[in-house]
Scaffold this active site. Structure first.
Site, short mmCIF file in Angstrom:
data_model
loop_
_atom_site.label_atom_id
_atom_site.label_comp_id
_atom_site.label_asym_id
_atom_site.label_seq_id
_atom_site.Cartn_x
_atom_site.Cartn_y
_atom_site.Cartn_z
N GLY A 12 47.58 31.62 31.76
CA GLY A 12 46.47 31.15 32.58
C GLY A 12 45.59 30.30 31.78
O GLY A 12 44.33 30.58 31.93
N SER A 143 40.00 43.46 37.21
CA SER A 143 39.06 42.80 38.00
C SER A 143 38.25 43.97 38.30
O SER A 143 38.50 45.54 38.29
CB SER A 143 39.40 42.24 39.10
N TYR A 156 44.54 41.04 47.56
CA TYR A 156 43.72 40.72 46.25
C TYR A 156 43.60 41.99 45.32
O TYR A 156 44.08 42.27 44.21
CB TYR A 156 42.76 39.66 46.00
N LYS A 160 45.06 43.80 41.99
CA LYS A 160 44.41 44.27 40.77
C LYS A 160 44.53 45.73 40.51
O LYS A 160 44.31 46.29 39.42
CB LYS A 160 43.01 43.74 40.78
N THR A 191 34.32 30.67 37.41
CA THR A 191 35.34 29.64 36.75
C THR A 191 35.98 28.87 38.21
O THR A 191 35.40 28.67 38.99
CB THR A 191 36.53 30.73 36.22
N PHE A 193 37.90 30.34 40.13
CA PHE A 193 38.70 31.35 40.65
C PHE A 193 38.30 30.96 42.34
O PHE A 193 39.33 31.26 43.21
CB PHE A 193 37.97 32.53 40.34
#
Ligand code: NDP
Ligand code: 8X3
Length: 266
Positions: A12, A143, A156, A160, A191, A193
């Site tokens: 990434g 995260s 999500y 994580k 970012t 994101f």
């Protein structure tokens, strides 16, 4: 310090944390292996970092969700570079923000396939190299969502939480081989994101960071560098980092809500 024989592999690396981590380690003389799907960005970053820091940068453009592509890239990496000292499992994303009753199942699969399965494919391919060396460092980007679930974050957050569990498991499984394992759990950071999460909706993405100063990608790169440059006997197993105005996934304030110093004249 001459770090040119040290190799860091960053997934990434085409934007955000990964790109900033690549820049930080290039500036400190590491040989880089950078990965992502967007080949042009990898090429640009390679040219920029090699030109600016006179270091060697290899790139591999592939989708981390495809096990065959991961294994082919790692095979080629072995031939070109030979060894990996640090693996940064950073590639990941959030897709959408919906209730468990109306979420998009394709989005769920994308997040699980990327954040969990992709991370596992890469780790399974690289960890044996570190085991053979009896040395190495795996840095997993988790995260605050790995620690506290928030509304509509369901899948999500679950991916994580899985990264958090895998980080702990890797630490145990690799302990005898002298391999460090570190999770960095960032809070809100500006970012790409949110742009990705909201399918390119720039206004909605910008709005996430309105009224406070979020983490910057360079903050996470500095922390990754700190974790990686500690003495050999020291390993940070995990750390959570947020901007000043965020305490957890669910508790954050705006800068205007910060209480100014008490007036000492009163
Ligand atoms: P960005 O969107 O800026 O970067 C995400 C990176 O992941 C890109 O380089 C992208 O490359 C790569 N990536 C995504 N999907 C794939 C895939 N299928 N195959 C290969 N590479 C992929 O976001 P961030 O830098 O913020 O995100 C990095 C990590 O940090 C993620 O794991 C994210 O969950 C986590 N994180 C982010 C926070 C934030 O607020 N920003 C906070 C906490 C954690 P490409 O598109 O070229 O493939
Ligand atoms: C990314 C930060 O708060 O959007 O992991 O989940 S958050």
């Amino acid at each position: 310090m001459n770090n040119s024989n040290k190799v860091i592999f960053i997934t990434g690396a085409t934007s955000g944390f990964g790109k900033a981590i690549a820049t930080k380690f290039a500036a400190n003389g590491y040989t880089l292996v950078i990965a992502g799907r967007r080949k042009e960005r990898l090429e640009q970053l390679q040219a920029y970092l090699e030109g600016k820091y006179n270091t060697k940068v290899h790139y591999f453009a592939f989708d981390i969700r495809h096990r065959k592509a991961v294994n082919e890239a790692v095979q080629s990496l072995k031939e070109k570079v030979g060894h990996v000292d640090i693996l940064v499992n950073n590639a990941g994303l959030a897709a959408g923000l919906s209730g468990i009753h109306d979420g998009n199942i394709d989005d769920w699969e994308t997040m699980i396939d990327t954040n969990v399965k992709g991370l596992l494919y890469i780790t399974r391919a690289i960890a044996p190299m570190m085991v053979n060396q009896s040395a190495g460092h795996i840095i997993n980007i988790g995260s605050t969502a790995a620690k506290v679930v928030y509304k509509n974050g369901n899948v999500y957050c679950a991916t994580k939480f899985a990264v958090d569990a895998l980080n702990q498991a890797m630490r145990i499984d690799l302990l005898h081989y002298g391999i460090k394992v570190t999770a960095i759990h960032p809070g809100m950071a500006e970012t790409e994101f949110s742009l990705v999460r909201f399918s390119g909706d720039e206004d909605r993405a910008k709005n996430v960071y309105n009224g406070f100063k979020p983490l910057q990608a360079e903050d996470i790169a500095d922390i990754a560098w700190y974790c990686a440059s500690l003495p050999p006997h020291v390993c940070i197993n995990e750390l959570t980092v947020t901007c000043l105005t965020q305490a957890t996934s669910v508790y954050s304030i705006k800068s205007a809500d910060l209480i100014p110093p008490a007036n000492t004249k009163d």
